[in-house]
Design a protein around this motif. Sequence first.
Motif, short mmCIF file in Angstrom:
data_model
loop_
_atom_site.label_atom_id
_atom_site.label_comp_id
_atom_site.label_asym_id
_atom_site.label_seq_id
_atom_site.Cartn_x
_atom_site.Cartn_y
_atom_site.Cartn_z
N THR A 8 51.55 -75.82 -45.26
CA THR A 8 50.30 -75.81 -45.76
C THR A 8 49.67 -74.40 -45.79
OG1 THR A 8 49.20 -76.28 -43.54
CG2 THR A 8 49.42 -78.08 -44.81
N ALA A 9 50.26 -73.74 -45.03
CA ALA A 9 50.18 -72.29 -44.68
C ALA A 9 50.55 -71.32 -46.08
CB ALA A 9 50.60 -71.55 -43.50
N GLU A 10 51.43 -71.89 -46.35
CA GLU A 10 52.05 -71.07 -47.78
C GLU A 10 51.12 -71.48 -48.99
OE1 GLU A 10 56.67 -70.72 -46.29
OE2 GLU A 10 56.04 -71.98 -47.82
N THR A 11 50.84 -72.65 -49.00
CA THR A 11 50.19 -72.86 -50.16
C THR A 11 48.56 -73.02 -50.29
OG1 THR A 11 49.86 -75.36 -49.31
CG2 THR A 11 51.79 -75.04 -50.71
N THR A 12 47.76 -72.75 -49.18
CA THR A 12 46.50 -72.37 -49.16
C THR A 12 46.16 -71.13 -48.77
OG1 THR A 12 46.31 -72.99 -47.01
CG2 THR A 12 45.98 -74.76 -48.09
N ARG A 13 45.12 -70.69 -49.61
CA ARG A 13 44.59 -69.12 -49.53
C ARG A 13 43.70 -69.03 -48.18
NH1 ARG A 13 42.05 -66.68 -54.86
NH2 ARG A 13 40.48 -67.58 -53.55
N PRO A 14 43.74 -67.94 -47.61
CA PRO A 14 42.73 -67.58 -46.35
C PRO A 14 41.54 -67.49 -46.95
CG PRO A 14 44.10 -65.52 -46.67
CD PRO A 14 44.75 -66.82 -47.63
N ALA A 15 40.57 -67.89 -45.94
CA ALA A 15 39.17 -67.70 -46.49
C ALA A 15 38.85 -66.26 -46.61
CB ALA A 15 38.25 -68.34 -45.24
N PRO A 16 37.90 -66.01 -47.50
CA PRO A 16 37.63 -64.49 -47.97
C PRO A 16 36.68 -63.98 -46.60
CG PRO A 16 36.05 -65.83 -49.24
CD PRO A 16 37.11 -66.76 -48.45
N LYS A 17 36.99 -62.65 -46.38
CA LYS A 17 36.40 -62.00 -45.32
C LYS A 17 34.87 -61.54 -46.00
CE LYS A 17 40.11 -60.95 -42.34
NZ LYS A 17 40.82 -59.75 -41.62
N LEU A 18 33.80 -62.21 -45.58
CA LEU A 18 32.69 -61.86 -45.84
C LEU A 18 31.99 -61.00 -44.92
CD1 LEU A 18 31.31 -65.28 -47.64
CD2 LEU A 18 32.12 -63.45 -48.73
N THR A 19 31.32 -59.84 -45.60
CA THR A 19 30.46 -59.04 -44.81
C THR A 19 28.98 -58.69 -45.42
OG1 THR A 19 31.54 -57.07 -45.89
CG2 THR A 19 32.44 -57.83 -43.79
N CYS A 20 27.88 -58.26 -44.71
CA CYS A 20 26.74 -58.31 -45.09
C CYS A 20 26.63 -56.67 -45.39
CB CYS A 20 25.55 -58.82 -44.27
SG CYS A 20 23.97 -59.03 -44.97
N THR A 21 26.35 -56.16 -46.80
CA THR A 21 26.09 -54.89 -46.78
C THR A 21 25.09 -54.67 -47.82
OG1 THR A 21 27.33 -52.90 -47.33
CG2 THR A 21 27.79 -54.90 -48.53
N TRP A 22 24.58 -53.14 -47.86
CA TRP A 22 23.68 -52.88 -48.86
C TRP A 22 24.32 -52.73 -50.14
CZ3 TRP A 22 18.85 -53.18 -47.63
CH2 TRP A 22 18.18 -53.11 -46.47
N VAL A 23 23.59 -53.37 -51.02
CA VAL A 23 24.02 -53.20 -52.49
C VAL A 23 23.19 -52.67 -53.34
CG1 VAL A 23 25.19 -54.70 -54.49
CG2 VAL A 23 25.59 -55.08 -52.15
N ALA A 24 23.25 -51.78 -54.47
CA ALA A 24 22.20 -51.31 -55.35
C ALA A 24 22.25 -52.26 -56.43
CB ALA A 24 22.81 -49.98 -56.08
N VAL A 25 20.86 -52.88 -56.69
CA VAL A 25 20.45 -53.83 -57.88
C VAL A 25 19.49 -53.04 -58.62
CG1 VAL A 25 19.64 -56.11 -58.19
CG2 VAL A 25 21.13 -55.63 -56.24
N ARG A 26 19.71 -53.26 -59.82
CA ARG A 26 18.90 -52.35 -60.94
C ARG A 26 17.92 -53.70 -61.43
NH1 ARG A 26 19.23 -47.91 -63.81
NH2 ARG A 26 21.24 -47.68 -62.87
N GLY A 27 16.58 -53.77 -61.19
CA GLY A 27 15.68 -54.78 -61.54
C GLY A 27 15.50 -54.62 -63.04
#
Length: 50
Positions: A8-27
Amino acid sequence: MTVTTLKTAETTRPAPKLTCTWVAVRGDDGRTRMEMRWVDQTQRTARHAA
């Protein structure tokens, strides 16, 4: 005939590493503001490495 099982370790992808960060958003008014967003760390490092 030989039967082999897949690990199962070879067939499944590891969970993505999510981090909380500041992102520029245009309104809608064209102004840019900063928002905190959850970002996939693997995509972020790949983008900065390029």
